[in-house]
Design an enzyme around this catalytic site. Sequence first.
Site, PDB file in Angstrom:
ATOM      1  CG  ASP A  33     -61.505   8.102 -17.261  1.00 25.52           C
ATOM      2  OD1 ASP A  33     -61.264   8.763 -16.234  1.00 25.52           O
ATOM      3  OD2 ASP A  33     -60.781   8.136 -18.271  1.00 25.52           O
ATOM      4  CG  ASP A  63     -58.645  12.949 -14.331  1.00 24.69           C
ATOM      5  OD1 ASP A  63     -59.413  11.964 -14.206  1.00 24.69           O
ATOM      6  OD2 ASP A  63     -57.460  12.843 -14.702  1.00 24.69           O
TER       7      ASP A  63
END
Length: 445
Positions: free
Chosen positions: A324, A126
């Site tokens: 992202d 992440d």
Amino acid sequence: MEGSSFNIILSLSLLLILSLAQGGLANPKCAKFHQDNKDSSTLQVLHVNSPCSPLKQQQNEHSTSWVDSVLQMQNKDTNRLQFLASLVAGRSFVPIASGRQILQTPTYIVKAKIGTPPQTLMVALDNSNDLSWFPCGGCVGCSSTVFAYDKSTTFSNVSCERASCSLVPTRGCDAATCTFNLTYGGSSIGGTLSQEKLALATDPIPEFLFGCVKKATGSSAPPQGLLALGRGLLSFISQSDSLYKSTFSYCLPSYKSPNFSGTLRLGPNGQPNRIKTTPLLRNPRRSSFYYVNLVGVKVGKRIVDIPPSALAFNSNTGAGTIIDSGTVFTRLVEPAYTAVRNEFRRRIGRNTTVTSLGGFDTCYTVPITIPTITLMFAGMNVTLPQDNFLIKSSSSSTTCLAMAASPADPVNSVLNVIASWQQQNHRILFDVPNSRVGVARETCS
């Protein structure tokens, strides 16, 4: 975000394809991932639904129609975007989206070894988070695979007096031990700030700070933990700076890849020499995000007329564009998306009937001629292969533009997110010391 490898059609539900790919750990194509890595800087990365993924083997999934699988991915993204909004706004909670609960983990996992002797966990990547965390022994609500810290000779908790305790979210103090609580998608997790030896490849980090999770609620948290690749002081990138110089890249495999495996490359060595780059921007209000300057979008040969304010970076409001790894489909703020969508429709043809599929509002059920889409960043243009901006089904004749408008909440309405679907089969370089993000075409499946 060349050739025949990008012309493969999404023939069935992604989950159905993967559920039919039996063999998992016995699959010869998976052997490389499950062997110990001999390279000090390059690791295999798996999609969480890859037939090579141990997490996939633990799931009890049923065959899913193509339509249902797309809707499930959209539902996952809704929760992911709410989570990103909480990070920008600094909220301590995230509302849970309506509908069926879908696993809210970032999509890609990597093998990590923690403790002495080392224990293996499959942790989610992440790049929009700073605190890594792993489920620990005795955790209430965690999965069956946890880090048995009591069997490690190098584990210790962090005291409340240490400066690092002030960096954890919603910190507390329990018997002089630093504690934390945070939300992740629709989940809440809590535990202690701890330190332990961690190795992704062959290079150990002796006193890696992480969240040792003792309690978890909800189904959104990655079952074996999370590796935070953000830019903050507690992130893996910052803590491994002496080894990897705050530089890494990943190549995310195509969603059509038979084994769904890519690579994570740590450190400046071995990164592409010839790579297009754009400046990396910093937002003090959310220092973990990798902001870049998206200046325009081209459909075919025409630059779409997008209001400059829709793409402008603003550290006060959180506005701008981030890259992202955990969001699946790219979201553009409403004025930008509407302009891109309308130009895409115009290029397809005004007399062609447009249909919808869930949150995708530009779908066709007849053969169409596809225009190119180019993302224009400061100093760098990235022309996407069709597989990176279309969802196609050969089980029906449906083709959809794989983008959508950002949600209308106060934070996400100003945030553009370049997501993993648009990044697949590209090497994405994050070079923090030189304040740049690079993109190079690479078949990494």
